[in-house]
Design a protein around this motif. Structure first.
Motif, mmCIF file in Angstrom:
data_model
loop_
_atom_site.group_PDB
_atom_site.id
_atom_site.type_symbol
_atom_site.label_atom_id
_atom_site.label_comp_id
_atom_site.label_asym_id
_atom_site.label_seq_id
_atom_site.Cartn_x
_atom_site.Cartn_y
_atom_site.Cartn_z
ATOM 1 N N LEU A 64 0.840 -1.192 0.000
ATOM 2 C CA LEU A 64 0.000 0.000 0.000
ATOM 3 C C LEU A 64 0.882 1.251 0.000
ATOM 4 O O LEU A 64 1.891 1.310 0.699
ATOM 5 C CB LEU A 64 -0.907 0.013 1.227
ATOM 6 N N TRP A 71 -4.867 7.694 -2.185
ATOM 7 C CA TRP A 71 -6.198 7.160 -2.432
ATOM 8 C C TRP A 71 -6.521 7.193 -3.923
ATOM 9 O O TRP A 71 -7.228 6.331 -4.427
ATOM 10 C CB TRP A 71 -7.249 7.932 -1.641
ATOM 11 N N ARG A 72 -5.994 8.191 -4.639
ATOM 12 C CA ARG A 72 -6.228 8.291 -6.077
ATOM 13 C C ARG A 72 -5.269 7.368 -6.849
ATOM 14 O O ARG A 72 -5.666 6.755 -7.840
ATOM 15 C CB ARG A 72 -6.020 9.738 -6.516
ATOM 16 N N HIS A 74 -4.019 4.519 -6.054
ATOM 17 C CA HIS A 74 -4.205 3.078 -5.917
ATOM 18 C C HIS A 74 -4.975 2.478 -7.092
ATOM 19 O O HIS A 74 -4.868 1.291 -7.365
ATOM 20 C CB HIS A 74 -4.880 2.737 -4.583
#
Length: 78
Positions: A64, A71-72, A74
């Motif tokens: 991660l 968040w964008r 991924h």
């Protein structure tokens, strides 16, 4: 050995001839198949490219990413 011009038309046309013995028609058929297979191309087929679909690494999750915009990112392709 006889000269090619001394042979009958059937002997000149034949792929092989029986010199001695008395083979059965089945034995002649088997010999014909073996000789035809040996005379065929015999080349190995070109190797097919391997699919990575089932590669073990495909089941491992990527680490991660943390930080701004993670968040964008991924969902973006890598």
């Amino acid at each position: 050995m006889t000269a090619p011009e001394d042979r009958t038309p059937e002997e000149r046309r034949a792929l092989f001839r029986v010199v001695s013995g008395d083979p059965t028609p089945e034995e002649l058929a088997a010999l014909t198949v073996v000789l035809a297979a040996a005379a065929s191309g015999g080349e190995d087929p070109a190797p097919q490219p391997r699919s990575l679909w089932g590669h073990p690494a495909a089941g491992i999750r990527k680490p991660l990413q943390v930080g701004p915009g993670a968040w964008r990112a991924h969902a973006l392709p890598r």
